[in-house]
Design an enzyme around this catalytic site. Structure first.
Site, mmCIF file in Angstrom:
data_model
loop_
_atom_site.group_PDB
_atom_site.id
_atom_site.type_symbol
_atom_site.label_atom_id
_atom_site.label_comp_id
_atom_site.label_asym_id
_atom_site.label_seq_id
_atom_site.Cartn_x
_atom_site.Cartn_y
_atom_site.Cartn_z
ATOM 1 N N SER A 50 0.862 -1.188 0.000
ATOM 2 C CA SER A 50 0.000 0.000 0.000
ATOM 3 C C SER A 50 0.901 1.241 0.000
ATOM 4 C CB SER A 50 -0.877 -0.009 1.246
ATOM 5 O OG SER A 50 -0.045 0.108 2.395
ATOM 6 N N ASP A 83 -0.950 -1.572 -4.065
ATOM 7 C CA ASP A 83 -2.318 -1.698 -3.549
ATOM 8 C C ASP A 83 -2.890 -0.283 -3.339
ATOM 9 O OD1 ASP A 83 -4.536 -3.029 -2.518
ATOM 10 O OD2 ASP A 83 -3.714 -3.178 -0.483
ATOM 11 N N HIS A 84 -4.117 -0.065 -3.781
ATOM 12 C CA HIS A 84 -4.825 1.208 -3.584
ATOM 13 C C HIS A 84 -4.009 2.452 -3.926
ATOM 14 C CE1 HIS A 84 -8.471 -0.502 -1.971
ATOM 15 N NE2 HIS A 84 -7.729 -1.325 -1.265
ATOM 16 N N GLU A 142 -11.153 0.032 -9.433
ATOM 17 C CA GLU A 142 -12.195 -0.293 -8.435
ATOM 18 C C GLU A 142 -13.467 0.477 -8.749
ATOM 19 O OE1 GLU A 142 -11.215 -0.602 -4.265
ATOM 20 O OE2 GLU A 142 -13.132 0.257 -3.650
ATOM 21 N N GLY A 190 -9.790 -4.505 7.195
ATOM 22 C CA GLY A 190 -9.596 -4.557 8.643
ATOM 23 C C GLY A 190 -10.285 -5.736 9.299
ATOM 24 N N ASN A 266 -7.452 -10.351 -1.866
ATOM 25 C CA ASN A 266 -6.571 -9.544 -1.017
ATOM 26 C C ASN A 266 -6.678 -9.947 0.447
ATOM 27 O OD1 ASN A 266 -6.149 -8.111 -3.350
ATOM 28 N ND2 ASN A 266 -6.494 -6.120 -2.414
ATOM 29 N N ASP A 268 -4.705 -9.214 4.168
ATOM 30 C CA ASP A 268 -3.718 -8.517 4.989
ATOM 31 C C ASP A 268 -3.985 -8.791 6.475
ATOM 32 O OD1 ASP A 268 -1.841 -6.817 6.042
ATOM 33 O OD2 ASP A 268 -2.718 -4.974 5.298
HETATM 34 P P1 13P Z 1 -8.228 -7.462 4.773
HETATM 35 O O1 13P Z 1 -8.187 -6.302 5.722
HETATM 36 O O2 13P Z 1 -9.535 -8.184 4.834
HETATM 37 O O3 13P Z 1 -7.092 -8.375 4.942
HETATM 38 O O4 13P Z 1 -8.140 -6.862 3.292
HETATM 39 C C1 13P Z 1 -6.935 -6.431 2.752
HETATM 40 C C2 13P Z 1 -7.124 -5.703 1.471
HETATM 41 O O5 13P Z 1 -8.158 -5.747 0.834
HETATM 42 C C3 13P Z 1 -5.976 -4.904 0.979
HETATM 43 O O6 13P Z 1 -6.302 -4.133 -0.133
#
Ligand code: 13P
Length: 350
Positions: A50, A83-84, A142, A190, A266, A268
């Site tokens: 990210s 990411d994002h 997205e 999250g 995804n 995290d």
């Molecule tokens: P989680 O918080 O569900 O692991 O998602 C991570 C995510 O989508 C990163 O872009």
């Protein structure tokens, strides 16, 4: 092998009918955990960073760790993904650094918080697609807005506030030519996604299935896909943590998604929980310890276990050696000659 194109990983996953986990990283131990899991399960893999991760670790530290991963695990196809990305500039800087894939999250403004309107999203995403494809780099867009906030990025709120409209998803794919499309189906970033095991009223798998029917060539991406397993929550809480009871996305729902066009998943939070639980346990049970290796090693092992489990559940295990990775230059040619076209009105021509 060098870092490979995410698009090729996803195309191969579509052929094989499996999904590929995209795991977030900030440091060396997380990268090592993913690569060891990939080796143990023989999985192709997406490693993603990210904006927060890039700031935390500084671009060059992270990038050179990724080059080390590619060098030390030559049998594993690994794509490095932004990411994002919040703006054209963020995506451009990731490409300049050597990322093989970028997400332009045009669902939010550059502040990473305020939802955009549809036209703004199309405009910025199309600009990134044009720039990235000229360089052989994959683009994820997205449409709709995820719930929650991760690394300071997100509109907050529940995942149901901006669920993707399938008509807009089709128009978005047509007007941007993205390789992969993240859709909002009720999930959030999250740990706090659902207050009970989710059913169809809060996790909109029907929308995902409809979008895939209408966009069979665009690889779908499920964000916010940690399962937040109770055993990982319990370890954190047993050793002094204070997590409230919560539910994530059940693995069987992700597997249903994979049957309907989901190629990138995804994850995290599950890894964060595994790491934190392991560190808490060591320090709780051994308050005299102060060598970071005493807790980083079990933390790395705990993350490796979660990643390997997901790789098996998503079906990517065993596929690392299925294909010869193309160079980014070859991907560039594919975008230029139209063979990698995804726009519904043009894709059939090749
Ligand atoms: P989680 O918080 O569900 O692991 O998602 C991570 C995510 O989508 C990163 O872009």
């Amino acid at each position: 092998m060098p870092l490979v194109s995410m698009r090729q990983l996803l195309d191969e996953a579509a052929k094989g009918g499996y999904g590929v986990g995209a795991f977030n990283v900030n440091n060396m131990e997380q990268i090592q955990a993913i690569m060891e899991a990939a080796r143990a399960t023989q999985s192709p893999v997406i490693v993603q960073a990210s904006r927060g991760a890039r700031q935390y670790s500084q671009d060059n530290f992270l990038y050179h760790l990724m080059l080390a991963a590619a060098e030390l695990y030559p049998e594993i196809p690994v794509a490095m993904h932004q990411d994002h990305g919040n703006s054209f500039e963020t995506c451009k800087s990731a490409i300049a650094l050597g990322f093989t894939s970028v997400m332009m999250d045009g669902s939010l403004k550059a502040d990473g918080k305020t939802p955009t309107d549809f036209e703004e999203n199309v405009e910025v995403t199309r600009k990134v697609v044009e720039y990235a494809h000229e360089r052989g780099v994959t683009v994820e867009g997205e449409i709709g807005v995820l719930g929650g906030i991760e690394d300071g990025h997100g509109a907050g709120g529940t995942g149901l506030e901006h669920v993707t409209d399938p008509d807009q998803a089709v128009e978005f794919a047509e007007r941007t030519g993205v390789d992969a499309l993240a859709i909002a189906i009720g999930t959030s970033h999250g740990a706090y996604k659902f207050s009970k095991k989710p059913d169809g009223s809060v996790l909109k798998m029907d929308i995902l299935i409809e979008i895939h029917k209408r966009l069979p060539r665009t690889h779908l991406v499920m964000h916010g896909s940690s399962s937040v397993p109770k055993d990982l929550q319990d370890i954190v809480n047993k050793y002094g943590g204070h997590l409230k009871e919560t539910w994530g996305v059940p693995v069987e729902e992700i597997q249903l998604g994979i049957q309907h066009g989901v190629r990138k998943i995804n994850v995290d939070t599950d890894n964060r929980l595994a790491i934190t639980g392991a560190i808490r346990k060591v320090l709780f049970e051994n308050p005299e310890k102060f060598d970071p290796r005493d807790y980083n090693k079990p933390a790395r092992e705990a993350m490796q276990k979660v990643v390997a489990e997901r790789m098996t559940q998503f079906g990517q295990a065993g596929h690392a050696g299925d294909y010869t990775p193309k160079t980014i230059e070859e991907m560039r040619e594919g975008y230029l000659d139209g063979t990698l076209e995804t726009r519904p009105s043009l894709a059939g021509a090749h």
